[in-house]
Write a protein that holds these residues in place. Structure first.
Motif, PDB file in Angstrom:
ATOM      1  N   ASP A  90      18.064  59.744 -72.087  1.00  0.00           N
ATOM      2  CA  ASP A  90      18.406  59.396 -70.716  1.00  0.00           C
ATOM      3  C   ASP A  90      17.477  60.080 -69.713  1.00  0.00           C
ATOM      4  N   ARG A  91      17.266  61.375 -69.908  1.00  0.00           N
ATOM      5  CA  ARG A  91      16.442  62.136 -68.963  1.00  0.00           C
ATOM      6  C   ARG A  91      14.983  61.691 -69.033  1.00  0.00           C
ATOM      7  N   VAL A  92      14.493  61.417 -70.248  1.00  0.00           N
ATOM      8  CA  VAL A  92      13.102  60.970 -70.399  1.00  0.00           C
ATOM      9  C   VAL A  92      12.925  59.609 -69.735  1.00  0.00           C
ATOM     10  N   ALA A  93      13.877  58.703 -69.973  1.00  0.00           N
ATOM     11  CA  ALA A  93      13.776  57.352 -69.405  1.00  0.00           C
ATOM     12  C   ALA A  93      13.805  57.398 -67.883  1.00  0.00           C
ATOM     13  N   ARG A  94      14.712  58.206 -67.326  1.00  0.00           N
ATOM     14  CA  ARG A  94      14.789  58.308 -65.874  1.00  0.00           C
ATOM     15  C   ARG A  94      13.494  58.867 -65.307  1.00  0.00           C
ATOM     16  N   TYR A  95      12.963  59.886 -65.984  1.00  0.00           N
ATOM     17  CA  TYR A  95      11.739  60.523 -65.485  1.00  0.00           C
ATOM     18  C   TYR A  95      10.576  59.535 -65.487  1.00  0.00           C
ATOM     19  N   LEU A  96      10.464  58.753 -66.584  1.00  0.00           N
ATOM     20  CA  LEU A  96       9.333  57.831 -66.692  1.00  0.00           C
ATOM     21  C   LEU A  96       9.540  56.556 -65.886  1.00  0.00           C
ATOM     22  N   GLY A  97      10.777  56.301 -65.481  1.00  0.00           N
ATOM     23  CA  GLY A  97      11.057  55.076 -64.749  1.00  0.00           C
ATOM     24  C   GLY A  97      11.288  53.882 -65.656  1.00  0.00           C
ATOM     25  N   CYS A  98      11.890  54.098 -66.812  1.00  0.00           N
ATOM     26  CA  CYS A  98      12.254  53.011 -67.720  1.00  0.00           C
ATOM     27  C   CYS A  98      13.671  52.561 -67.377  1.00  0.00           C
ATOM     28  N   ALA A  99      13.836  51.274 -67.052  1.00  0.00           N
ATOM     29  CA  ALA A  99      15.161  50.774 -66.666  1.00  0.00           C
ATOM     30  C   ALA A  99      16.120  50.833 -67.865  1.00  0.00           C
ATOM     31  N   ASP A 100      15.632  50.457 -69.036  1.00  0.00           N
ATOM     32  CA  ASP A 100      16.443  50.560 -70.246  1.00  0.00           C
ATOM     33  C   ASP A 100      16.311  51.994 -70.761  1.00  0.00           C
ATOM     34  N   ARG A 101      17.403  52.752 -70.633  1.00  0.00           N
ATOM     35  CA  ARG A 101      17.318  54.186 -70.958  1.00  0.00           C
ATOM     36  C   ARG A 101      17.537  54.476 -72.433  1.00  0.00           C
ATOM     37  N   ASN A 102      17.716  53.421 -73.192  1.00  0.00           N
ATOM     38  CA  ASN A 102      17.984  53.589 -74.617  1.00  0.00           C
ATOM     39  C   ASN A 102      16.692  53.748 -75.393  1.00  0.00           C
ATOM     40  N   LEU A 103      16.018  54.856 -75.218  1.00  0.00           N
ATOM     41  CA  LEU A 103      14.726  55.032 -75.867  1.00  0.00           C
ATOM     42  C   LEU A 103      14.921  55.636 -77.254  1.00  0.00           C
ATOM     43  N   ALA A 104      14.359  54.949 -78.279  1.00  0.00           N
ATOM     44  CA  ALA A 104      14.414  55.515 -79.629  1.00  0.00           C
ATOM     45  C   ALA A 104      13.041  56.019 -80.042  1.00  0.00           C
ATOM     46  N   SER A 105      11.987  55.428 -79.477  1.00  0.00           N
ATOM     47  CA  SER A 105      10.631  55.851 -79.843  1.00  0.00           C
ATOM     48  C   SER A 105       9.658  55.407 -78.756  1.00  0.00           C
ATOM     49  N   GLU A 106       8.368  55.674 -78.985  1.00  0.00           N
ATOM     50  CA  GLU A 106       7.353  55.348 -77.977  1.00  0.00           C
ATOM     51  C   GLU A 106       7.250  53.844 -77.740  1.00  0.00           C
ATOM     52  N   SER A 107       7.645  53.012 -78.745  1.00  0.00           N
ATOM     53  CA  SER A 107       7.516  51.568 -78.543  1.00  0.00           C
ATOM     54  C   SER A 107       8.511  51.062 -77.495  1.00  0.00           C
ATOM     55  N   ASP A 108       9.643  51.744 -77.340  1.00  0.00           N
ATOM     56  CA  ASP A 108      10.592  51.362 -76.282  1.00  0.00           C
ATOM     57  C   ASP A 108      10.022  51.667 -74.905  1.00  0.00           C
ATOM     58  N   ILE A 109       9.094  52.627 -74.835  1.00  0.00           N
ATOM     59  CA  ILE A 109       8.424  52.916 -73.564  1.00  0.00           C
ATOM     60  C   ILE A 109       7.334  51.876 -73.327  1.00  0.00           C
ATOM     61  N   ALA A 110       6.555  51.590 -74.376  1.00  0.00           N
ATOM     62  CA  ALA A 110       5.454  50.620 -74.261  1.00  0.00           C
ATOM     63  C   ALA A 110       5.979  49.251 -73.832  1.00  0.00           C
ATOM     64  N   ARG A 111       7.166  48.913 -74.312  1.00  0.00           N
ATOM     65  CA  ARG A 111       7.794  47.627 -73.989  1.00  0.00           C
ATOM     66  C   ARG A 111       8.108  47.527 -72.495  1.00  0.00           C
ATOM     67  N   GLN A 112       8.390  48.660 -71.860  1.00  0.00           N
ATOM     68  CA  GLN A 112       8.845  48.629 -70.464  1.00  0.00           C
ATOM     69  C   GLN A 112       7.756  48.988 -69.462  1.00  0.00           C
ATOM     70  N   LEU A 113       6.848  49.872 -69.842  1.00  0.00           N
ATOM     71  CA  LEU A 113       5.755  50.251 -68.946  1.00  0.00           C
ATOM     72  C   LEU A 113       4.474  49.712 -69.566  1.00  0.00           C
ATOM     73  N   HIS A 114       3.644  49.067 -68.761  1.00  0.00           N
ATOM     74  CA  HIS A 114       2.446  48.453 -69.333  1.00  0.00           C
ATOM     75  C   HIS A 114       1.216  49.166 -68.813  1.00  0.00           C
ATOM     76  N   GLY A 115       0.978  50.355 -69.321  1.00  0.00           N
ATOM     77  CA  GLY A 115      -0.158  51.141 -68.845  1.00  0.00           C
ATOM     78  C   GLY A 115      -1.388  50.939 -69.700  1.00  0.00           C
ATOM     79  N   THR A 116      -2.463  51.512 -69.231  1.00  0.00           N
ATOM     80  CA  THR A 116      -3.702  51.465 -70.004  1.00  0.00           C
ATOM     81  C   THR A 116      -4.188  52.883 -70.253  1.00  0.00           C
TER      82      THR A 116
END
Ligand SMILES: [Zn+2]
Lengths: 152, 454
Positions: A88-114
């Motif tokens: 929850d805290r990691v998702a809020r900090y990164l700005g991921c709307a879906d806070r159910n993060l299990a791994s880095e791919s859940d972040i990649a799915r929501q934030l599209h950085g380079t």
């Protein structure tokens, strides 16, 4: 609700400290230091930027990491951040709307950085400052001000 | 008080320890004037939240209220001059120091009234602290204090609600020199926690849940600590028997303290409640039972006696006039287990906090047997390291805790005794002895390789 002391936080889950000796949410980034699996004297410095999802990974001597996308170092960094801070805290900090993060791919799915360039020196210096705390002297003089710090 | 904790009333009268027992005392009564004092302080905190660099009409009115509240006290003139200066936009360190002192004076008066109520309800005897003069800081100490104060001024000008990392990070950079300068160990412990807490929260604008009161407390405490060194408690060599009652764990991510509360019995002196503090610097990865492996070497017999209570014969230790005992004497555990929850504390003396520490957060009055009727147990006041969770009072035969005040009286549990076990830090202390992989060892290895290389 008490107002003098901070809210109680859950104790962190166990981290793989040998692999990821340093992880933090700081200056708008999830960042940290990841040990090399081949050379014990080498470490990688990696980050993911909140909001943009831009990321970087290089050795502390600024040699770029060969991995593409979210490399193994960033994968390990995220895994340990989730253990230390909770999803929850990691998702809020990164700005991921879906806070159910299990791994880095859940972040990649929501934030599209380079992949971006970075100066690993800043994070590495923060890591060395962190290590310094282990060597500061302990004591038995009263520290009344610590009464403010109950959790955390 | 829950039905299950009421069970302990009956149990505590079945005393196997030989100490006299007594009934649970009544709940302390919140003194008059506490709510009014809180309203004055809240106003100051809102002004600190929005920043002293631009005072809203509400903030000006709130500062005026503070001026009224301390008018006629020795601080009155300094505070009213400081408020006038702040309203003119003269935001010098000594003006903000006077503002902090005014706020602290109100907190101090509340602290005195609360402590008197707590002592009355628990049957203890209150004793003033004995203090020597405050030392004058040497040149280096003074320079470090002034630099800390400059940062605190910047924070107050910006306001807690408008902080970004660039306002906070100068303090982070200055921590190292403070931590390595023993005369300022108290300021270092405080600012390390405060600055990291603000850095974690930055940027704060737009946030609706800022702990304004807490930050204003930390800010004014730090402001006073960086204005002048505190009065030095007197020192006296003592010999007697210490019965540890329990241990409180307080910590931020970089420092952890174990504060043991005990009853000290000395020939020819009244029985006295004392505190012993053991502190180690740490990092967040050093958590759980490993914390006790770091603390135990500072006072092995004491830490063992918290896990498995026994009396300790102490010879030639230093008792401070603040109610603290230093762990610098000879220690010999006495044979036979004791039950801290069955010790009679009635008539024991307790030392009031020194002037600089007069704040409700410093009030921690040991309670044994059962919590006073009508005073809630505050599990949210315990550290995750304390090994206590909601419901641990179920089936308990005995209880040790600390009577505290945080917007109402509450009891922070320290330990619950059941037939089989002692719930509280005891488990962590025992587990620490069996620990195999230690975070500190990993980090030391990393430090060895990387510091050598870089
Ligand atoms: Zn990499």
């Amino acid at each position: 609700m008490r107002s003098l002391v901070p809210h109680r936080r859950a104790a962190p889950a166990k981290r793989k400290l040998q692999k990821v000796p340093y992880v933090e949410l700081y200056d708008g980034r999830l960042q940290g230091v990841v040990s090399s699996s081949s050379d014990p004297a080498r470490v990688y410095v990696s980050f993911i930027e909140a909001g943009s999802g831009n990321y970087a990974c290089s050795t502390n001597n600024n040699r770029p990491c060969g991995g593409g996308g979210f490399c193994g170092h960033i994968r390990a960094l995220v895994e340990n951040a989730l253990a230390q801070y909770g999803a929850d805290r990691v998702a809020r900090y990164l700005g991921c709307a879906d806070r159910n993060l299990a791994s880095e791919s859940d972040i990649a799915r929501q934030l599209h950085g380079t992949k971006t360039a970075h100066d690993p020196g800043v994070v590495f210096a923060r890591f060395l400052d962190y290590l310094r705390y282990i060597e500061l002297p302990s004591g038995t003089e009263p520290l009344p001000e610590m009464a403010w710090f109950v959790t955390g | 008080m829950s039905a299950s904790t009421r069970d302990t009333d009956g149990a505590s009268t079945r005393d196997t320890d030989g100490a006299p027992t007594r009934d649970t005392d009544g709940a302390p009564v919140v003194p008059e004037g506490v709510a009014e004092a809180r309203a004055v302080v809240d106003g100051v905190d809102r002004a600190l939240g929005s920043g002293l660099a631009r005072l809203s009409p509400d903030a000006r009115a709130a500062l005026g209220e503070l001026g009224h509240a301390v008018a006629g006290t020795p601080l009155g003139l300094a505070v009213s001059e400081a408020i006038a200066a702040i309203e003119r936009g003269e935001l010098l360190a000594h003006h903000l120091g006077a503002l902090a002192a005014g706020r602290a004076a109100i907190e101090g008066a509340v602290c005195d009234a609360l402590l008197a109520a707590m002592v009355t309800s628990t049957g203890l005897v209150l004793e003033p602290p004995t203090l020597g003069p405050a030392p004058a800081p040497d040149a280096r100490t003074l320079a470090l204090m002034q630099s800390a104060q400059q940062w605190l001024v910047e924070i107050a000008l910006a306001g807690f609600g408008q902080l970004d990392l660039s306002t906070v990070s100068p303090a982070l950079a200055a921590l190292r020199t403070l931590q390595e300068h023993p005369p300022l160990r108290r300021l270092a412990a405080l600012l390390t926690g405060f600055a990291h807490e603000l850095a974690d929260a930055a940027p704060t604008s737009g946030s609706t849940e800022l702990p304004l009161r807490r930050w204003a407390d930390l800010w004014s405490t730090a402001m006073l600590a960086s204005s002048a060194l505190p009065a030095t408690p007197t020192r006296r060599s003592v010999t007697g028997v210490l019965t540890p009652l329990g241990a409180d764990l307080v910590h931020h991510d970089h420092l952890v303290s174990l504060v043991a509360h005990g009853l000290f019995e000395e020939d020819g002196q009244p029985r006295r409640l004392v505190r012993i503090t053991l502190s180690v610097w740490r990092v967040d990865a050093i958590a759980g039972p490993e914390v006790f492996t770091r603390l135990a070497p500072l006072a092995p017999e004491l830490v063992a006696a918290i896990a498995s209570p026994v009396r300790l014969q102490i010879t030639g230790a230093t008792a401070l006039g603040s109610g603290d005992l230093l762990w610098d004497g000879k220690v010999k555990p006495l044979p036979g287990a004791v039950q801290p929850h069955a010790i009679d504390l009635a008539g024991a003396t307790i030392t009031a906090p020194p002037p600089r520490d007069r704040h409700a957060v410093q009030l921690a009055v040991p309670i044994v047997g059962a919590p006073p009727e009508g005073v809630p147990l505050a599990f949210d006041r315990t550290s995750p390291l304390a090994g206590l969770d909601e419901g641990d009072d179920r089936g308990a035969l005995g209880f040790v805790g600390l009577l505290r005040y945080d917007d109402g009286f509450c009891v922070q549990p320290l330990a619950f005794a059941t037939k089989k076990e002692l719930r509280g830090p005891a488990k962590g202390i025992v587990d620490a002895g069996k620990l195999k992989d230690r975070a500190a060892a990993v980090l030391e290895e990393r430090a060895g390789r990387l510091l050598r290389k870089s």
